[in-house]
Scaffold this motif. Structure first.
Motif, PDB file in Angstrom:
ATOM      1  N   LYS A 134       0.838  -1.198   0.000  1.00  0.00           N
ATOM      2  CA  LYS A 134       0.000   0.000   0.000  1.00  0.00           C
ATOM      3  C   LYS A 134       0.877   1.253   0.000  1.00  0.00           C
ATOM      4  CE  LYS A 134      -0.464   0.483   5.019  1.00  0.00           C
ATOM      5  NZ  LYS A 134      -1.400   0.520   6.157  1.00  0.00           N
ATOM      6  N   PRO A 135       0.451   2.288  -0.700  1.00  0.00           N
ATOM      7  CA  PRO A 135       1.240   3.527  -0.742  1.00  0.00           C
ATOM      8  C   PRO A 135       1.137   4.292   0.566  1.00  0.00           C
ATOM      9  CG  PRO A 135      -0.799   3.796  -1.972  1.00  0.00           C
ATOM     10  CD  PRO A 135      -0.739   2.357  -1.556  1.00  0.00           C
ATOM     11  N   SER A 136       2.082   5.165   0.769  1.00  0.00           N
ATOM     12  CA  SER A 136       2.098   5.982   1.975  1.00  0.00           C
ATOM     13  C   SER A 136       1.372   7.298   1.733  1.00  0.00           C
ATOM     14  CB  SER A 136       3.547   6.261   2.397  1.00  0.00           C
ATOM     15  OG  SER A 136       3.590   7.213   3.435  1.00  0.00           O
ATOM     16  N   LYS A 137       0.743   7.811   2.764  1.00  0.00           N
ATOM     17  CA  LYS A 137       0.078   9.106   2.653  1.00  0.00           C
ATOM     18  C   LYS A 137       1.075  10.253   2.591  1.00  0.00           C
ATOM     19  CE  LYS A 137      -4.314   7.888   4.833  1.00  0.00           C
ATOM     20  NZ  LYS A 137      -5.294   8.228   5.882  1.00  0.00           N
ATOM     21  N   MET A 138       2.345   9.948   2.822  1.00  0.00           N
ATOM     22  CA  MET A 138       3.380  10.965   2.738  1.00  0.00           C
ATOM     23  C   MET A 138       3.957  11.080   1.329  1.00  0.00           C
ATOM     24  SD  MET A 138       3.256  12.061   5.751  1.00  0.00           S
ATOM     25  CE  MET A 138       4.636  13.200   5.660  1.00  0.00           C
ATOM     26  N   ASP A 139       3.486  10.246   0.399  1.00  0.00           N
ATOM     27  CA  ASP A 139       3.981  10.316  -0.974  1.00  0.00           C
ATOM     28  C   ASP A 139       3.599  11.651  -1.604  1.00  0.00           C
ATOM     29  OD1 ASP A 139       5.034   7.817  -0.729  1.00  0.00           O
ATOM     30  OD2 ASP A 139       3.378   6.785  -1.731  1.00  0.00           O
ATOM     31  N   ALA A 140       4.402  12.051  -2.592  1.00  0.00           N
ATOM     32  CA  ALA A 140       4.138  13.315  -3.282  1.00  0.00           C
ATOM     33  C   ALA A 140       2.829  13.224  -4.048  1.00  0.00           C
ATOM     34  CB  ALA A 140       5.291  13.640  -4.229  1.00  0.00           C
ATOM     35  N   MET A 141       2.198  14.368  -4.249  1.00  0.00           N
ATOM     36  CA  MET A 141       0.934  14.398  -4.965  1.00  0.00           C
ATOM     37  C   MET A 141       0.969  15.449  -6.066  1.00  0.00           C
ATOM     38  SD  MET A 141      -1.636  16.323  -2.278  1.00  0.00           S
ATOM     39  CE  MET A 141      -1.558  14.965  -1.114  1.00  0.00           C
ATOM     40  N   LEU A 142       0.041  15.331  -6.995  1.00  0.00           N
ATOM     41  CA  LEU A 142      -0.059  16.261  -8.111  1.00  0.00           C
ATOM     42  C   LEU A 142      -0.550  17.609  -7.597  1.00  0.00           C
ATOM     43  CD1 LEU A 142       0.158  16.416 -11.251  1.00  0.00           C
ATOM     44  CD2 LEU A 142      -2.284  15.891 -11.320  1.00  0.00           C
ATOM     45  N   GLU A 143       0.262  18.634  -7.789  1.00  0.00           N
ATOM     46  CA  GLU A 143      -0.070  19.958  -7.261  1.00  0.00           C
ATOM     47  C   GLU A 143      -0.838  20.810  -8.261  1.00  0.00           C
ATOM     48  OE1 GLU A 143       0.307  20.711  -4.255  1.00  0.00           O
ATOM     49  OE2 GLU A 143       1.681  19.141  -3.551  1.00  0.00           O
ATOM     50  N   ASP A 144      -0.610  20.593  -9.556  1.00  0.00           N
ATOM     51  CA  ASP A 144      -1.231  21.441 -10.574  1.00  0.00           C
ATOM     52  C   ASP A 144      -2.731  21.178 -10.654  1.00  0.00           C
ATOM     53  OD1 ASP A 144       1.305  22.322 -11.102  1.00  0.00           O
ATOM     54  OD2 ASP A 144       1.631  20.900 -12.747  1.00  0.00           O
ATOM     55  N   ASP A 145      -3.484  22.247 -10.843  1.00  0.00           N
ATOM     56  CA  ASP A 145      -4.922  22.124 -11.061  1.00  0.00           C
ATOM     57  C   ASP A 145      -5.184  21.864 -12.542  1.00  0.00           C
ATOM     58  OD1 ASP A 145      -5.545  22.566  -8.405  1.00  0.00           O
ATOM     59  OD2 ASP A 145      -5.585  24.754  -8.662  1.00  0.00           O
ATOM     60  N   ILE A 146      -6.100  20.960 -12.816  1.00  0.00           N
ATOM     61  CA  ILE A 146      -6.447  20.602 -14.193  1.00  0.00           C
ATOM     62  C   ILE A 146      -7.788  21.254 -14.509  1.00  0.00           C
ATOM     63  CG2 ILE A 146      -6.806  18.695 -15.799  1.00  0.00           C
ATOM     64  CD1 ILE A 146      -5.224  16.919 -13.889  1.00  0.00           C
ATOM     65  N   THR A 147      -7.752  22.292 -15.309  1.00  0.00           N
ATOM     66  CA  THR A 147      -8.966  23.072 -15.567  1.00  0.00           C
ATOM     67  C   THR A 147      -9.990  22.295 -16.383  1.00  0.00           C
ATOM     68  OG1 THR A 147      -7.898  24.034 -17.523  1.00  0.00           O
ATOM     69  CG2 THR A 147      -7.710  25.248 -15.448  1.00  0.00           C
ATOM     70  N   ASP A 148      -9.523  21.390 -17.252  1.00  0.00           N
ATOM     71  CA  ASP A 148     -10.453  20.643 -18.097  1.00  0.00           C
ATOM     72  C   ASP A 148     -11.087  19.462 -17.369  1.00  0.00           C
ATOM     73  OD1 ASP A 148     -10.066  22.276 -20.295  1.00  0.00           O
ATOM     74  OD2 ASP A 148      -8.326  21.138 -20.993  1.00  0.00           O
ATOM     75  N   LEU A 149     -10.613  19.155 -16.176  1.00  0.00           N
ATOM     76  CA  LEU A 149     -11.182  18.069 -15.380  1.00  0.00           C
ATOM     77  C   LEU A 149     -12.124  18.676 -14.348  1.00  0.00           C
ATOM     78  CD1 LEU A 149     -11.048  14.971 -14.979  1.00  0.00           C
ATOM     79  CD2 LEU A 149      -9.283  15.375 -13.259  1.00  0.00           C
ATOM     80  N   LEU A 150     -13.402  18.343 -14.440  1.00  0.00           N
ATOM     81  CA  LEU A 150     -14.412  19.000 -13.612  1.00  0.00           C
ATOM     82  C   LEU A 150     -14.357  18.593 -12.143  1.00  0.00           C
ATOM     83  CD1 LEU A 150     -17.447  18.944 -16.079  1.00  0.00           C
ATOM     84  CD2 LEU A 150     -15.735  20.733 -15.713  1.00  0.00           C
ATOM     85  N   PRO A 151     -14.235  17.314 -11.778  1.00  0.00           N
ATOM     86  CA  PRO A 151     -14.211  16.970 -10.349  1.00  0.00           C
ATOM     87  C   PRO A 151     -12.932  17.473  -9.676  1.00  0.00           C
ATOM     88  CG  PRO A 151     -14.617  15.025 -11.712  1.00  0.00           C
ATOM     89  CD  PRO A 151     -14.178  16.108 -12.622  1.00  0.00           C
ATOM     90  N   GLU A 152     -13.048  17.808  -8.422  1.00  0.00           N
ATOM     91  CA  GLU A 152     -11.868  18.183  -7.645  1.00  0.00           C
ATOM     92  C   GLU A 152     -11.223  16.920  -7.089  1.00  0.00           C
ATOM     93  OE1 GLU A 152     -10.622  20.875  -3.736  1.00  0.00           O
ATOM     94  OE2 GLU A 152     -12.682  20.896  -4.506  1.00  0.00           O
TER      95      GLU A 152
END
Length: 609
Positions: A134-152
């Motif tokens: 299982k991955p760790s919650k401390m892993d890096a995440m995608l910071e950029d916002d995707i304007t064409d993707l409607l759900p947050e």
């Protein structure tokens, strides 16, 4: 020795104190001159000599690669000799290069704080496997916002999307102790020579040897997205598609229907057999047809000139037909049908399409998504619902078979090339396998009845896809499935397996996914079986640690329990409603209950026997 101290000759006779297989293997390798035995004086001179085993160059010349899968007698002898001569390199720690401390006790094996009792761990525990990777919650995440993707995106979805981008950008898979490890330790163990700084490399699973290390660390430009059902794998994939498009500097080739070149023709194998095979379905001569016949110079098939748009004067009736001006006429035995034999060259539509298929695949920035047929339209609706209108061009490919049986024209390959997402099904892959046969074998299977219509080649293998995603990827785990064979023929840069249940019953279910991912060397059945599956099922602690480390890098698996605090689900309300049966309903319920109980008892009694 003579009395005057002049050396004449010394003959030694001794026996080896070692395992029988090791001694016989040593004798076999010495007999074929792969190694030699040399007496080396000790501190006491020749009265107590040592025997030195030296590898000869001929042994290394007999092996081309550490990953050779051929089984030879000398390799088996090498496997028997090495544990006797160098036992330290044959331990599980040396094979898998792990650092954890393993303690052996009676009846159990301890790795860290976890006890693996063989009597209680006879069956594969999928839950424990998922917990280990299982991955760790401390892993890096995608910071950029995707304007064409409607759900947050939720935090766990951002971590998954960032991991997918890392995989597609080619982050190496590290399996040794060092992050810059260039080769996989289980298949390439370093063995140092005595009295020398040089060393050789040994594959303990096959007996292969080499003087040079081989860099075959898997660089998988993709992976297995295995989040639990309901966590939004579709949205995570869309985030990856939006965040990593094909670079603009890579020009996308277009299909322009250019004429066939001689270089392309040489790579096509076609059975030259004089026959009647027209695109209208005719397979025999008919007195009803009064027009001219034209013959293909590649397959010798005769066709109606009117059907293919050929004019006896050398001019095409339809644009795009490749014709010459010089023709000569022949007559059949009954002088009822006119044939055309061109001095130049004419290629029928079937051969022309096959030549185009044999050419290099056309590059595109499209993502091909393969899913089960019942959820094809669900995929289309989900893409439409979660993306901004007009941000993605989506196309549904229904297969070459449906096009050949329908009066509607086949989908133009340019539509697939210009799309952002192409949706198709596993059934289409299975059917298109027969349409891809000509490209790989050279001609069609012989059928009991003559084929009335030519086979249309599939465009799927004519395209170099930017990304291919297999939804419900457990459907390709069967190695003999036609869909699996077709999926392996597709050209792509990034490969993804998307499934909420990657493991159905046992660890071996993952091998089909690794085959599609081309996770070298573990996409080869022998290395998967001997390096990962069998040691894991034997509860080898080092092999289990190695397997967990490998899959933690190629598989992303989040469960609802692990990310419960990030789901933002409103509190659950439980409402209990009591229903009162009528007399008829109560009688029916009682009868059904008695029937079920009786059947259950019969099954239990059968199992006790």
């Amino acid at each position: 020795l003579s009395d005057d101290d002049e050396a004449a000759s010394v003959i030694w006779s001794a026996s080896f104190d070692g395992p029988g297989e090791g001694v016989s293997g040593l004798a076999h390798l010495a007999s074929i001159k792969f190694l030699t035995l040399r007496l080396v004086p000790s501190d006491h001179g020749l009265l107590s000599p040592r025997v030195r085993v030296e590898m000869l160059q001929q042994a290394f010349d007999a092996c081309d690669s550490l990953l050779e899968t051929t089984r030879q007698i000398w390799k088996k002898s090498m496997i028997h000799v090495m544990p006797w001569l160098r036992p330290e390199v044959m331990t599980s720690e040396a094979k898998y290069e792990t650092e954890s401390i393993v303690k052996e006790t009676e009846g159990s094996m301890v790795m860290g704080d976890e006890t693996l009792d063989s009597s209680k761990q006879s069956r594969f525990d999928a839950a424990a496997f998922y917990e280990a990777i299982k991955p760790s919650k401390m892993d890096a995440m995608l910071e950029d916002d995707i304007t064409d993707l409607l759900p947050e995106l939720r935090p766990y979805q951002r971590r998954a999307a960032y991991w997918m981008l890392k995989r597609e950008r080619g982050d190496p898979i590290t399996l040794g102790n060092k992050e810059d490890s260039q080769f996989i330790s289980p298949l390439s163990i370093s063995v140092g020579f005595l009295d020398s700084a040089s060393k050789m490399f040994f594959n303990p699973f096959s007996g292969n040897i080499s003087l040079a290390p081989e860099c075959f660390a898997p660089r998988i430009l993709g992976g297995i997205l295995a989040d639990e059902m309901g966590l939004g794998k579709t949205v995570e994939l869309l985030a990856c598609i939006f965040s990593h498009r094909k670079p603009a500097e890579d020009e996308i080739s277009t299909f322009d229907g250019s004429p066939v070149t001689d270089d392309c023709k040489t790579g096509l194998k076609r059975l030259k057999r004089e026959r009647v095979e027209c695109i209208c379905g005719a397979v025999t001569e008919s007195r009803k047809y009064k027009g001219v016949w034209v013959q293909c110079d590649m397959c010798d098939a005769w066709q109606h000139a009117d059907c293919v748009g050929y004019s006896p004067k050398g001019k095409a009736k339809k644009a795009g037909q490749d014709v010459d001006k010089k023709v000569s006429q022949k007559k059949s035995k009954k002088d009822a049908v006119k044939f055309v034999d061109r001095e130049g060259e004419y290629i029928c539509q079937m051969c022309s399409e096959l030549v185009q298929v044999t050419a290099s695949p056309i590059s595109t920035g499209a993502t091909l998504i393969v899913c089960p047929a019942p959820i094809l339209h669900q995929w289309h609706s989900e893409i439409t619902r979660h993306t901004r209108l007009g941000s993605l061009v989506t196309c549904i490919y229904e297969g070459a078979r449906s096009a050949s049986l329908s009066e509607e024209p086949m989908i133009d390959i340019s539509e697939l090339l210009n799309a952002d997402i192409v949706l198709t099904t596993y059934d289409v892959l299975k059917e298109d396998l027969t349409h891809d046969h000509d490209r790989h074998v050279g001609d069609r299977h012989c059928l009991r009845f003559q084929k009335r219509y030519p086979v249309i080649p599939t465009p799927l293998t004519r395209i170099f896809w930017w990304r291919i995603c297999l939804d419900e990827a457990q459907m390709v785990e069967s190695n003999a499935a036609a869909a699996t064979e077709m999926a392996l023929r597709l050209y792509t840069k990034h490969r993804w397996c998307i499934t909420g249940t990657p493991i159905q019953r046992k660890l071996d279910d993952l091998f089909g996914l690794l085959r599609f991912l081309k996770a070298n060397p573990f996409d080869v059945s022998r290395w998967w079986t001997e390096v990962i599956r069998d040691p894991y099922e034997r509860r080898d602690a080092k092999a289990m640690e190695f397997t967990h480390k490998f899959f933690k890098q190629v598989m992303w698996r989040s469960s609802k329990v692990h990310v419960a605090d990030e789901l933002q689900i409103p509190p659950q309300e439980e409402c209990v409603s009591w229903l009162k049966f009528s007399a008829i309903e109560e009688h029916f319920y009682s009868r059904q209950h008695e029937t079920c109980v009786s059947y259950a008892r019969e099954v239990i009694e059968t199992l006790k026997r």
